[in-house]
Design a protein around this motif. Structure first.
Motif, PDB file in Angstrom:
ATOM      1  N   THR A  79       0.837  -1.200   0.000  1.00  0.00           N
ATOM      2  CA  THR A  79       0.000   0.000   0.000  1.00  0.00           C
ATOM      3  C   THR A  79       0.874   1.252   0.000  1.00  0.00           C
ATOM      4  OG1 THR A  79      -1.719  -1.159   1.255  1.00  0.00           O
ATOM      5  CG2 THR A  79      -1.847   1.249   1.190  1.00  0.00           C
ATOM      6  N   PRO A  80       0.727   2.142  -0.987  1.00  0.00           N
ATOM      7  CA  PRO A  80       1.529   3.373  -1.019  1.00  0.00           C
ATOM      8  C   PRO A  80       1.303   4.208   0.236  1.00  0.00           C
ATOM      9  CG  PRO A  80       0.414   3.020  -3.117  1.00  0.00           C
ATOM     10  CD  PRO A  80      -0.181   2.030  -2.147  1.00  0.00           C
ATOM     11  N   MET A  81       2.387   4.744   0.763  1.00  0.00           N
ATOM     12  CA  MET A  81       2.298   5.506   2.007  1.00  0.00           C
ATOM     13  C   MET A  81       1.801   6.933   1.773  1.00  0.00           C
ATOM     14  SD  MET A  81       5.311   6.079   4.811  1.00  0.00           S
ATOM     15  CE  MET A  81       4.998   6.840   6.405  1.00  0.00           C
ATOM     16  N   TRP A  82       2.162   7.499   0.628  1.00  0.00           N
ATOM     17  CA  TRP A  82       1.906   8.921   0.419  1.00  0.00           C
ATOM     18  C   TRP A  82       0.869   9.162  -0.670  1.00  0.00           C
ATOM     19  CZ3 TRP A  82       3.985  11.753   4.115  1.00  0.00           C
ATOM     20  CH2 TRP A  82       5.099  11.254   4.788  1.00  0.00           C
ATOM     21  N   SER A  83       0.068  10.192  -0.461  1.00  0.00           N
ATOM     22  CA  SER A  83      -0.943  10.566  -1.441  1.00  0.00           C
ATOM     23  C   SER A  83      -1.239  12.049  -1.301  1.00  0.00           C
ATOM     24  CB  SER A  83      -2.237   9.768  -1.218  1.00  0.00           C
ATOM     25  OG  SER A  83      -3.274  10.269  -2.028  1.00  0.00           O
ATOM     26  N   ALA A  84      -1.366  12.722  -2.439  1.00  0.00           N
ATOM     27  CA  ALA A  84      -1.715  14.148  -2.427  1.00  0.00           C
ATOM     28  C   ALA A  84      -3.190  14.346  -2.734  1.00  0.00           C
ATOM     29  CB  ALA A  84      -0.869  14.903  -3.447  1.00  0.00           C
ATOM     30  N   GLN A  85      -3.958  13.262  -2.827  1.00  0.00           N
ATOM     31  CA  GLN A  85      -5.376  13.375  -3.170  1.00  0.00           C
ATOM     32  C   GLN A  85      -6.126  14.185  -2.124  1.00  0.00           C
ATOM     33  OE1 GLN A  85      -7.365   9.631  -3.562  1.00  0.00           O
ATOM     34  NE2 GLN A  85      -9.250  10.521  -4.352  1.00  0.00           N
ATOM     35  N   GLN A  86      -6.858  15.170  -2.575  1.00  0.00           N
ATOM     36  CA  GLN A  86      -7.679  16.025  -1.709  1.00  0.00           C
ATOM     37  C   GLN A  86      -6.855  16.649  -0.593  1.00  0.00           C
ATOM     38  OE1 GLN A  86     -10.909  13.471  -0.463  1.00  0.00           O
ATOM     39  NE2 GLN A  86     -11.937  13.643  -2.433  1.00  0.00           N
ATOM     40  N   GLY A  87      -5.572  16.883  -0.865  1.00  0.00           N
ATOM     41  CA  GLY A  87      -4.732  17.551   0.121  1.00  0.00           C
ATOM     42  C   GLY A  87      -4.257  16.661   1.242  1.00  0.00           C
ATOM     43  N   GLN A  88      -4.577  15.374   1.205  1.00  0.00           N
ATOM     44  CA  GLN A  88      -4.150  14.468   2.258  1.00  0.00           C
ATOM     45  C   GLN A  88      -2.837  13.800   1.833  1.00  0.00           C
ATOM     46  OE1 GLN A  88      -5.810  14.157   5.271  1.00  0.00           O
ATOM     47  NE2 GLN A  88      -6.924  15.895   4.464  1.00  0.00           N
ATOM     48  N   TYR A  89      -1.758  14.157   2.468  1.00  0.00           N
ATOM     49  CA  TYR A  89      -0.466  13.654   2.036  1.00  0.00           C
ATOM     50  C   TYR A  89      -0.178  12.271   2.586  1.00  0.00           C
ATOM     51  CZ  TYR A  89       0.204  18.229   0.130  1.00  0.00           C
ATOM     52  OH  TYR A  89       0.056  19.359  -0.615  1.00  0.00           O
ATOM     53  N   PHE A  90      -0.775  11.925   3.718  1.00  0.00           N
ATOM     54  CA  PHE A  90      -0.684  10.566   4.202  1.00  0.00           C
ATOM     55  C   PHE A  90      -1.834   9.778   3.593  1.00  0.00           C
ATOM     56  CE2 PHE A  90       1.698  12.545   7.716  1.00  0.00           C
ATOM     57  CZ  PHE A  90       2.824  11.727   7.702  1.00  0.00           C
ATOM     58  N   SER A  91      -1.521   8.649   2.975  1.00  0.00           N
ATOM     59  CA  SER A  91      -2.550   7.820   2.371  1.00  0.00           C
ATOM     60  C   SER A  91      -3.450   7.234   3.451  1.00  0.00           C
ATOM     61  CB  SER A  91      -1.889   6.699   1.568  1.00  0.00           C
ATOM     62  OG  SER A  91      -2.800   5.658   1.316  1.00  0.00           O
ATOM     63  N   ALA A  92      -4.756   7.423   3.300  1.00  0.00           N
ATOM     64  CA  ALA A  92      -5.706   6.858   4.253  1.00  0.00           C
ATOM     65  C   ALA A  92      -5.639   5.334   4.223  1.00  0.00           C
ATOM     66  CB  ALA A  92      -7.116   7.338   3.937  1.00  0.00           C
ATOM     67  N   ALA A  93      -5.427   4.772   3.043  1.00  0.00           N
ATOM     68  CA  ALA A  93      -5.332   3.317   2.923  1.00  0.00           C
ATOM     69  C   ALA A  93      -4.098   2.796   3.655  1.00  0.00           C
ATOM     70  CB  ALA A  93      -5.281   2.920   1.453  1.00  0.00           C
ATOM     71  N   TRP A  94      -2.979   3.533   3.540  1.00  0.00           N
ATOM     72  CA  TRP A  94      -1.777   3.110   4.247  1.00  0.00           C
ATOM     73  C   TRP A  94      -1.966   3.223   5.754  1.00  0.00           C
ATOM     74  CZ3 TRP A  94       1.669   5.080   7.763  1.00  0.00           C
ATOM     75  CH2 TRP A  94       2.850   4.341   7.967  1.00  0.00           C
ATOM     76  N   SER A  95      -2.590   4.284   6.200  1.00  0.00           N
ATOM     77  CA  SER A  95      -2.828   4.455   7.639  1.00  0.00           C
ATOM     78  C   SER A  95      -3.643   3.291   8.194  1.00  0.00           C
ATOM     79  CB  SER A  95      -3.565   5.777   7.906  1.00  0.00           C
ATOM     80  OG  SER A  95      -2.738   6.881   7.602  1.00  0.00           O
ATOM     81  N   ALA A  96      -4.672   2.876   7.444  1.00  0.00           N
ATOM     82  CA  ALA A  96      -5.505   1.751   7.883  1.00  0.00           C
ATOM     83  C   ALA A  96      -4.696   0.455   7.899  1.00  0.00           C
ATOM     84  CB  ALA A  96      -6.713   1.612   6.962  1.00  0.00           C
ATOM     85  N   ALA A  97      -3.871   0.250   6.865  1.00  0.00           N
ATOM     86  CA  ALA A  97      -3.050  -0.959   6.800  1.00  0.00           C
ATOM     87  C   ALA A  97      -1.982  -0.963   7.893  1.00  0.00           C
ATOM     88  CB  ALA A  97      -2.399  -1.070   5.425  1.00  0.00           C
ATOM     89  N   HIS A  98      -1.449   0.205   8.201  1.00  0.00           N
ATOM     90  CA  HIS A  98      -0.433   0.346   9.246  1.00  0.00           C
ATOM     91  C   HIS A  98      -1.013  -0.048  10.604  1.00  0.00           C
ATOM     92  CE1 HIS A  98       2.483   3.197  11.532  1.00  0.00           C
ATOM     93  NE2 HIS A  98       3.057   2.015  11.364  1.00  0.00           N
TER      94      HIS A  98
END
Length: 234
Positions: free
Chosen positions: A126-145
């Protein structure tokens, strides 16, 4: 008022409280409310179109999760961002989680091993970083973490300890999201892989040592947090 009517009102109020709690929780985790910002029940009740009692119930739940503080004579507020607060959380995690991990390694069955392997696989992919909608931490990565760390520890078989972990994790996750920056040179993926390998090898001493270092590194990162510009998108 009949007993059936009273029960219906209680159920309706509980549902509203759940909705308000979920909305406030998501807003705080997104950073919609700044560290230390007051959470005024009257304003929140108007905003959500519910009663003060419903909002207060939701706020009390947030206090229990570590996402709000109850201030004497001043109502509720988002936790203030302070080095001392997060170091205290880190200290608690370093005291509790290694003990839980040792218990998991000693008690976990084959089903636990399979869950740990699956949770790490998802985290690693799962990618850690995402700029989607201004969220730089990936929500998917946070959940997987979260799922990986929780799965590692749930082999301990103690629901009281797991509840404690959930509360500490939520507070740490809030700090991590507020940090809003990358950590140059940190090999988080390698740390997680070593955790999985030691746990599945049933090497409790190594697993505990890796986890303790992992938590210490995270604490150091958060203690050096600044609130400047967000990171550039990858």
């Amino acid at each position: 008022m009949t007993e059936a009517t009273d029960l219906s009102l209680q159920v309706g109020r509980q549902m509203l409280s759940e909705q308000v709690h979920a909305g406030l929780r998501a807003a705080i985790m997104r950073g919609d409310h700044a560290p230390g910002e007051a959470l005024k029940p009257q304003e929140l009740a108007r905003e959500h179109g519910v009663s003060l009692a419903v909002v207060r119930e939701a706020l009390v739940r947030l206090v229990g999760e570590g996402l709000a503080d109850r201030l004497p004579n001043r109502g509720f507020a988002v936790p203030a961002f302070s080095d001392r607060r997060w170091q205290e959380i880190a200290e608690a995690r370093r005291a509790v989680e290694p003990v839980m991990l040792r218990m998991s390694v000693e008690r976990g069955d084959l089903e636990w091993e399979a869950r740990v392997r699956a949770a790490h696989h998802r985290l690693a992919r799962t990618p850690m970083w995402s700029a989607q909608q201004g969220q730089y931490f990936s929500a998917a990565w946070s959940a997987a973490h979260y799922a990986f760390h929780r799965t590692l520890l749930e082999g301990c078989g103690n629901p009281v300890l797991m509840d404690t972990f959930d509360r500490m994790w939520t507070a740490s996750e809030l700090a991590r999201r507020w940090s809003g920056h990358r950590t140059p040179g940190r090999d988080a993926a390698g740390e997680h892989q070593r955790l999985e390998q030691a746990a599945l090898a049933r090497d409790a001493d190594s697993a505990v040592a890796v986890l303790a270092q992992h938590l210490t590194t995270t604490a150091a990162v958060l203690s050096g947090t600044t609130h400047d510009e967000p990171p550039e998108a990858p």
